[in-house]
Design a protein around this motif. Structure first.
Motif, short mmCIF file in Angstrom:
data_model
loop_
_atom_site.label_atom_id
_atom_site.label_comp_id
_atom_site.label_asym_id
_atom_site.label_seq_id
_atom_site.Cartn_x
_atom_site.Cartn_y
_atom_site.Cartn_z
N LEU A 180 -1.02 -4.49 -7.08
CA LEU A 180 -1.62 -3.14 -7.06
C LEU A 180 -0.88 -2.25 -6.08
O LEU A 180 -0.62 -1.07 -6.36
CB LEU A 180 -3.10 -3.25 -6.70
CG LEU A 180 -3.87 -1.93 -6.61
CD1 LEU A 180 -3.86 -1.21 -7.95
CD2 LEU A 180 -5.31 -2.18 -6.15
N LEU A 181 -0.51 -2.78 -4.92
CA LEU A 181 0.18 -2.00 -3.90
C LEU A 181 1.55 -1.54 -4.40
O LEU A 181 1.94 -0.38 -4.21
CB LEU A 181 0.33 -2.85 -2.64
CG LEU A 181 0.75 -2.14 -1.35
CD1 LEU A 181 -0.32 -1.17 -0.91
CD2 LEU A 181 1.03 -3.16 -0.26
N LEU A 182 2.26 -2.44 -5.05
CA LEU A 182 3.59 -2.10 -5.55
C LEU A 182 3.53 -1.06 -6.67
O LEU A 182 4.36 -0.14 -6.73
CB LEU A 182 4.30 -3.36 -6.04
CG LEU A 182 4.72 -4.36 -4.96
CD1 LEU A 182 5.15 -5.68 -5.59
CD2 LEU A 182 5.85 -3.78 -4.13
N LEU A 183 2.56 -1.20 -7.55
CA LEU A 183 2.42 -0.23 -8.65
C LEU A 183 2.09 1.16 -8.11
O LEU A 183 2.64 2.17 -8.58
CB LEU A 183 1.33 -0.70 -9.62
CG LEU A 183 1.66 -1.95 -10.44
CD1 LEU A 183 0.47 -2.36 -11.29
CD2 LEU A 183 2.89 -1.73 -11.32
N THR A 184 1.20 1.22 -7.13
CA THR A 184 0.83 2.51 -6.55
C THR A 184 2.01 3.17 -5.84
O THR A 184 2.28 4.36 -6.02
CB THR A 184 -0.33 2.33 -5.56
OG1 THR A 184 -1.43 1.70 -6.22
CG2 THR A 184 -0.78 3.68 -5.01
N ALA A 185 2.73 2.38 -5.05
CA ALA A 185 3.90 2.91 -4.34
C ALA A 185 4.98 3.36 -5.33
O ALA A 185 5.64 4.39 -5.12
CB ALA A 185 4.46 1.86 -3.40
#
Length: 410
Positions: A296-301
């Motif tokens: 989730l963190l990578l997709l948002t960034a």
């Protein structure tokens, strides 16, 4: 800057009606008519609409003899234009010159409770004729490519007035050597942290360079102050004040500030930092990796990085080179799935090393570019996550070795 949506056909009809008598005036140079003409710079205080946080500038043309009284506005746009926001971000927005009665203009700002200051210019009859003729010519091709810092409703009004004088304007003012585009707009959006955050996210290194006096006049309040001290130097060296009289034509009032999101950007990033710390502690105690959180963190960034990458192709010169792209770029979208797979298998993907290096470089870039509120907190949060994933490999290997040793002993 303040803008007003009108249909193009209506603008042009009004423009040509209002200016139909101007050529006669400039040709006959009737001093009686020209002496009764007042040309003024109007400076409007901000109100709470997001597009009006920085104020507005217009030109007033008032003839005390004929009773004509109208305002020339270079901030006309059509918000319903297809892909308006996208075009604005990429610097592809067309604004127009609009003309409407001063009574309508005054009524609008009275409604918003924004004060309007009028600076009546100290012009000769010939200069008045020059300006009116230039406005008439401009009305024939009223559309122009808008640029927030370099070609906006304020700079257009300034150029229309100053460039058609018989003498040279000396502003009698020294440019503020500390003024940058970024801190100048900060002075206007202090009470709107999320509007400031959005601006700062898109503005790059060029927004933090020193500006000259002309560039500082993109803000209405600066142009008003510079006009107040300016003089016109004639060909024979004689000086006269640019402004002959200053009036308040619309009195301001108490404005109602609409409530915004209760948390500032820095508060939201502090919550993210706390969440990442909790995730790291949970993983450490359970000897596992919450790869779903990383996904989730990578997709948002990565999605945020797409926006910053698109700015490279913008026509706005102050957004093309943005050091935030080191930390927020589309690469996490490419590595999100491989990172999750590696974590699921108990391995550490090399992306965490790369991202950690990019984040450190981005932090160092703060010496050259001022970042949006909370960006350093975000950088620290992401860096902690990178480091925790890198060192989690050693922790998991140690646990695995302990299990193997225990089994062998049995």
């Amino acid at each position: 800057m303040k803008s007003r949506s009108l249909f193009l056909q209506l603008w042009l009809a009004i423009v040509f009606t209002m200016f139909s008598a101007i050529p006669v005036m400039s040709q006959t140079k009737d001093d009686t008519i020209l002496d009764s003409l007042e040309i003024s710079l109007l400076t409007c205080d901000p109100h709470q609409e997001i597009y009006s946080l920085y104020g507005h500038t217009a030109i007033r043309c008032r003839n005390t003899l004929t009773g004509d009284d109208f305002v020339v506005n270079y901030g006309v746009f059509n918000f319903n234009q297809p892909h308006f926001v996208l075009r604005f971000v990429f610097g592809l927005t067309d604004y127009s010159m609009g003309v409407y009665s001063f009574s309508d203009f005054k009524r609008e700002y009275s409604y918003y409770k924004s004060s309007v200051t009028q600076q009546v210019l100290n012009l000769t009859p010939q200069e008045k004729a020059n300006i009116m003729h230039a406005l008439e010519q401009n009305a024939r091709q009223p559309i122009y490519r808008y640029n927030y810092f370099y070609d906006n409703c304020t700079t257009r009004a300034r150029d229309m007035l100053v460039n058609h004088l018989e003498g040279k304007v000396d502003y009698q003012t020294i440019a503020d050597s500390t003024a940058t585009f970024r801190n100048m707009i900060h002075s206007c959006n202090e009470e709107h942290p999320w509007a400031r955050f959005g601006n700062d996210m898109l503005l790059g290194v060029a927004a933090d360079r020193s500006t000259d006096l002309s560039e500082q006049q993109f803000l209405p309040v600066h142009l008003k102050d510079h006009f107040a001290h300016a003089v016109i130097i004639d060909a024979d060296g004689q000086k006269r004040p640019l402004v002959s009289r200053t009036d308040t034509v619309v009195n301001g009032g108490l404005q109602v500030v609409e409530s915004e999101f209760p948390l500032r950007p820095s508060h939201c990033f502090l919550l993210l930092l706390a969440l990442i710390c909790v995730v790291v502690l949970v993983e450490w105690k359970r000897h596992t990796t919450l790869w779903g959180f990383d996904l989730l963190l990578l997709l948002t960034a990565g999605l945020a990085g797409i926006v910053l990458t698109m700015m490279i192709f913008s026509h706005h010169p102050t957004v093309c080179f943005n050091l935030l792209i080191l930390m927020l770029n589309p690469l996490p979208l490419l590595f999100a799935v491989p990172v999750a797979r590696s974590a699921h298998k108990g391995h550490v993907h090399r992306w965490w090393y790369v991202w950690a290096a990019l984040i450190v470089m981005c932090i160092a870039g703060g010496f050259f570019q001022k970042y949006a509120e909370g960006m350093y907190i975000l950088a620290l949060s992401l860096l902690i996550r990178c480091v925790s994933n890198i060192f989690s490999k050693g922790k998991r290997n140690s646990v695995a070795n302990d299990v193997i040793v225990t089994k062998n002993r049995k």
